[in-house]
Design a protein around this motif. Sequence first.
Motif, PDB file in Angstrom:
ATOM      1  N   ARG A  94      13.771   0.885   1.462  1.00 17.48           N
ATOM      2  CA  ARG A  94      13.408   2.300   1.416  1.00 17.48           C
ATOM      3  C   ARG A  94      12.003   2.535   1.957  1.00 17.48           C
ATOM      4  O   ARG A  94      11.738   3.548   2.611  1.00 17.48           O
ATOM      5  CB  ARG A  94      13.516   2.812  -0.021  1.00 17.48           C
ATOM      6  N   TYR A  95      11.104   1.584   1.682  1.00 19.32           N
ATOM      7  CA  TYR A  95       9.726   1.707   2.160  1.00 19.32           C
ATOM      8  C   TYR A  95       9.702   1.856   3.676  1.00 19.32           C
ATOM      9  O   TYR A  95       9.049   2.748   4.213  1.00 19.32           O
ATOM     10  CB  TYR A  95       8.939   0.461   1.731  1.00 19.32           C
ATOM     11  N   ARG A  96      10.436   0.995   4.372  1.00 16.83           N
ATOM     12  CA  ARG A  96      10.438   1.040   5.834  1.00 16.83           C
ATOM     13  C   ARG A  96      11.078   2.322   6.348  1.00 16.83           C
ATOM     14  O   ARG A  96      10.612   2.903   7.336  1.00 16.83           O
ATOM     15  CB  ARG A  96      11.161  -0.185   6.399  1.00 16.83           C
ATOM     16  N   LYS A  97      12.137   2.769   5.697  1.00 14.07           N
ATOM     17  CA  LYS A  97      12.798   3.995   6.137  1.00 14.07           C
ATOM     18  C   LYS A  97      11.828   5.166   6.137  1.00 14.07           C
ATOM     19  O   LYS A  97      11.758   5.939   7.094  1.00 14.07           O
ATOM     20  CB  LYS A  97      13.991   4.292   5.222  1.00 14.07           C
ATOM     21  N   ILE A  98      11.078   5.298   5.049  1.00 13.46           N
ATOM     22  CA  ILE A  98      10.129   6.406   4.937  1.00 13.46           C
ATOM     23  C   ILE A  98       8.957   6.218   5.899  1.00 13.46           C
ATOM     24  O   ILE A  98       8.555   7.144   6.614  1.00 13.46           O
ATOM     25  CB  ILE A  98       9.626   6.538   3.490  1.00 13.46           C
ATOM     26  N   LEU A  99       8.403   5.002   5.922  1.00 13.20           N
ATOM     27  CA  LEU A  99       7.242   4.733   6.774  1.00 13.20           C
ATOM     28  C   LEU A  99       7.560   4.982   8.244  1.00 13.20           C
ATOM     29  O   LEU A  99       6.791   5.642   8.956  1.00 13.20           O
ATOM     30  CB  LEU A  99       6.777   3.287   6.573  1.00 13.20           C
ATOM     31  N   ASP A 100       8.665   4.442   8.722  1.00  8.62           N
ATOM     32  CA  ASP A 100       8.994   4.553  10.139  1.00  8.62           C
ATOM     33  C   ASP A 100       9.192   6.005  10.556  1.00  8.62           C
ATOM     34  O   ASP A 100       8.750   6.416  11.636  1.00  8.62           O
ATOM     35  CB  ASP A 100      10.260   3.752  10.452  1.00  8.62           C
ATOM     36  N   GLU A 101       9.867   6.774   9.710  1.00 12.74           N
ATOM     37  CA  GLU A 101      10.098   8.181  10.050  1.00 12.74           C
ATOM     38  C   GLU A 101       8.774   8.940  10.103  1.00 12.74           C
ATOM     39  O   GLU A 101       8.538   9.744  11.015  1.00 12.74           O
ATOM     40  CB  GLU A 101      11.043   8.814   9.023  1.00 12.74           C
ATOM     41  N   PRO A 136       0.831  -1.210   0.000  1.00  9.58           N
ATOM     42  CA  PRO A 136       0.000   0.000   0.000  1.00  9.58           C
ATOM     43  C   PRO A 136       0.861   1.254   0.000  1.00  9.58           C
ATOM     44  O   PRO A 136       2.012   1.246   0.454  1.00  9.58           O
ATOM     45  CB  PRO A 136      -0.801  -0.127   1.299  1.00  9.58           C
ATOM     46  N   LYS A 137       0.307   2.327  -0.528  1.00  7.77           N
ATOM     47  CA  LYS A 137       1.027   3.598  -0.527  1.00  7.77           C
ATOM     48  C   LYS A 137       1.307   4.028   0.910  1.00  7.77           C
ATOM     49  O   LYS A 137       0.444   3.922   1.782  1.00  7.77           O
ATOM     50  CB  LYS A 137       0.204   4.668  -1.243  1.00  7.77           C
ATOM     51  N   ILE A 138       2.505   4.507   1.136  1.00  8.32           N
ATOM     52  CA  ILE A 138       2.902   4.893   2.487  1.00  8.32           C
ATOM     53  C   ILE A 138       1.965   5.968   3.042  1.00  8.32           C
ATOM     54  O   ILE A 138       1.586   5.933   4.220  1.00  8.32           O
ATOM     55  CB  ILE A 138       4.360   5.380   2.502  1.00  8.32           C
ATOM     56  N   GLU A 139       1.551   6.885   2.201  1.00  9.24           N
ATOM     57  CA  GLU A 139       0.650   7.943   2.663  1.00  9.24           C
ATOM     58  C   GLU A 139      -0.676   7.362   3.143  1.00  9.24           C
ATOM     59  O   GLU A 139      -1.270   7.866   4.111  1.00  9.24           O
ATOM     60  CB  GLU A 139       0.406   8.955   1.540  1.00  9.24           C
ATOM     61  N   ASP A 140      -1.138   6.305   2.488  1.00  7.48           N
ATOM     62  CA  ASP A 140      -2.382   5.662   2.916  1.00  7.48           C
ATOM     63  C   ASP A 140      -2.208   4.959   4.256  1.00  7.48           C
ATOM     64  O   ASP A 140      -3.107   4.970   5.106  1.00  7.48           O
ATOM     65  CB  ASP A 140      -2.841   4.654   1.864  1.00  7.48           C
ATOM     66  N   VAL A 141      -1.051   4.333   4.444  1.00  7.56           N
ATOM     67  CA  VAL A 141      -0.755   3.676   5.725  1.00  7.56           C
ATOM     68  C   VAL A 141      -0.741   4.714   6.847  1.00  7.56           C
ATOM     69  O   VAL A 141      -1.348   4.514   7.912  1.00  7.56           O
ATOM     70  CB  VAL A 141       0.590   2.939   5.659  1.00  7.56           C
ATOM     71  N   ILE A 142      -0.062   5.817   6.607  1.00 10.59           N
ATOM     72  CA  ILE A 142       0.051   6.863   7.623  1.00 10.59           C
ATOM     73  C   ILE A 142      -1.302   7.477   7.941  1.00 10.59           C
ATOM     74  O   ILE A 142      -1.615   7.768   9.104  1.00 10.59           O
ATOM     75  CB  ILE A 142       1.053   7.948   7.161  1.00 10.59           C
ATOM     76  N   SER A 176      13.722   1.549  11.805  1.00 10.31           N
ATOM     77  CA  SER A 176      14.801   1.919  10.902  1.00 10.31           C
ATOM     78  C   SER A 176      15.727   2.931  11.587  1.00 10.31           C
ATOM     79  O   SER A 176      15.351   3.588  12.560  1.00 10.31           O
ATOM     80  CB  SER A 176      14.232   2.537   9.626  1.00 10.31           C
ATOM     81  N   LYS A 177      16.933   3.059  11.064  1.00 14.86           N
ATOM     82  CA  LYS A 177      17.880   4.040  11.608  1.00 14.86           C
ATOM     83  C   LYS A 177      17.326   5.450  11.475  1.00 14.86           C
ATOM     84  O   LYS A 177      17.578   6.318  12.326  1.00 14.86           O
ATOM     85  CB  LYS A 177      19.218   3.925  10.876  1.00 14.86           C
ATOM     86  N   GLU A 178      16.571   5.669  10.410  1.00 15.34           N
ATOM     87  CA  GLU A 178      15.994   6.989  10.195  1.00 15.34           C
ATOM     88  C   GLU A 178      14.992   7.344  11.290  1.00 15.34           C
ATOM     89  O   GLU A 178      14.943   8.488  11.758  1.00 15.34           O
ATOM     90  CB  GLU A 178      15.312   7.035   8.820  1.00 15.34           C
ATOM     91  N   ALA A 179      14.200   6.359  11.718  1.00 15.34           N
ATOM     92  CA  ALA A 179      13.229   6.608  12.781  1.00 15.34           C
ATOM     93  C   ALA A 179      13.930   6.884  14.100  1.00 15.34           C
ATOM     94  O   ALA A 179      13.522   7.775  14.858  1.00 15.34           O
ATOM     95  CB  ALA A 179      12.289   5.408  12.919  1.00 15.34           C
ATOM     96  N   ILE A 180      14.976   6.129  14.367  1.00 12.02           N
ATOM     97  CA  ILE A 180      15.739   6.350  15.598  1.00 12.02           C
ATOM     98  C   ILE A 180      16.338   7.748  15.604  1.00 12.02           C
ATOM     99  O   ILE A 180      16.254   8.479  16.601  1.00 12.02           O
ATOM    100  CB  ILE A 180      16.841   5.289  15.743  1.00 12.02           C
ATOM    101  N   GLY A 181      16.925   8.136  14.472  1.00  4.77           N
ATOM    102  CA  GLY A 181      17.513   9.466  14.365  1.00  4.77           C
ATOM    103  C   GLY A 181      16.487  10.565  14.536  1.00  4.77           C
ATOM    104  O   GLY A 181      16.737  11.585  15.187  1.00  4.77           O
TER     105      GLY A 181
END
Length: 288
Positions: free
Chosen positions: A244-251, A213-219, A265-270
């Motif tokens: 990449r999907y998880r990096k964007i979604l988690d953040e 699913p589109k990340i925007e829809d999940v969010i 993801s590291k991005e979410a932690i950061g």
Amino acid sequence: MKLKEKMEKALKIKEYNFGNKINFSYPHKTLAVTTTGNECSLKCAHCNGHYLKNMTCIDNLCEKIRKREIKSFLISGGCSFKGDVPIIRYVEEIRTLKQQGYRLNAHLGLMSEENIKNISKYLDVVSFDLVLDNDTIKEVYKIDKTKEDYINTYKILKKYVKVIPHICIGLYRGKIKGEYEVLKFLEKENPRGITFIVLIPTKGTDYESINPPKIEDVIDIICEARIKFPNIPINLGCMRPRGRYRKILDEMAIYSGVNNIVLPSKEAIGKAERLRYDIQILEECCVL
């Protein structure tokens, strides 16, 4: 309401009710156990028994316990043609685990009330996949059941044990179909928490070639849940696409009011660090 505005609203609600705390779960002290080995009667469109391969057979627990520090178990397995996970035949083994002091989470599926009553006395929590779209039930699970069967089972579970509904976003061909209906239903049920997972197109399944699913829809769905349920924990579970999907979604999930992200993801932690959040590290299944 635009998604950005909805995220801002959801984050304010989360921070008002839970402060600046966020949990990151690394469930290495929860052992995932299958009561059916690699076998599943249903061969569901999104799984086809694939995820059972990474679980430990319940008959082989002693060796795993010796090698790892285990505090809890996630007990699951493949489903029968009736839609239940046949763990009741291991009720004595499960009772023994509980007596030994382990915490137990289980997937029971569409189990009968009699079996739920017998097994739930040994469980700390049940994770229940709540699906309220008949097309999804028919195509994905390939069983002759309806949303009413899921509603009835959920209500029975609540009578006997703590139950955390799980909502798989995009379960129907990677599209949004029925997820908002689940949230609407839960408004009347006072859930004690919600765990969101996201469809993973998995090799060897009917859905291996579809897009998640589109990340925007999940969010948007996660924000909707936070707005509807301001005071309960909302988890972003381990089952979601990687890369990449998880990096964007988690953040984005950090900004959407979640309380817990499993294997972030590291991005979410950061992002959480830059927001100066009070990060709590958990070592067991998110519903425990």
